[in-house]
Design a protein around this motif. Structure first.
Motif: not given
Ligand code: 5GP
Length: 132
Positions: A4-5, A27-30, A85, A87-89, A95
């Protein structure tokens, strides 16, 4: 499949950008934990931060530092907390979170849901500071 990034880097999906170089983007976190929560990333898609080559990683940290100073100038806070972190992306992101208290770094807390207008205004203010 691109992350997604990577799609944000390519301009395929929108983001509220605050800073950009040839190699890095912020960019700002959504779904921010706090107002001003920003993600600093390498444009090159590398999942795990400690797989990044030394010089590139040093460049990312220097970029994140400059972005943090710009956030600090706009969002009142004690300091900018830093966390990785991922774990999501699966695309390295640092951060950068304005904090006043240890609990402000608690990722289990409910996230904020700012409007697109609020995010756009905040991103513009941080961008102005970054570019000064
Ligand atoms: P992590 O992978 O470190 O656990 O968290 C991923 C971060 O990316 C989360 O804080 C989430 O809110 C942010 N995030 C996920 N998808 C998007 C997106 O499409 N746009 C933006 N700006 N932030 C996102």
């Amino acid at each position: 499949m691109p992350s997604i990034f990577t799609k944000i880097v390519r301009g395929e999906i929108p983001a509220h950008k605050v800073a950009e170089t040839d190699e890095f983007l912020a960019f700002l976190d959504i779904n921010p934990l706090a107002e001003g929560h920003t993600l600093a990333i390498p444009k090159k898609e590398i999942d795990y931060i400690f797989d990044i080559e030394d010089e590139h990683l040093a460049g990312l940290m220097a970029f994140a530092k400059r972005v943090a100073k710009a956030i600090e100038a706009v969002v009142p806070c004690e300091r900018i907390g830093v966390s990785v972190i991922g774990l999501e992306v699966p695309h390295t992101h640092i951060h950068l979170i304005p904090i006043n208290d240890i609990d402000d770094m608690n990722f289990s807390k409910p996230k904020l849901s700012p409007s697109p207008e609020e995010l756009a205004e905040l991103a513009a203010a941080i961008r102005r500071e970054y570019e000064e």
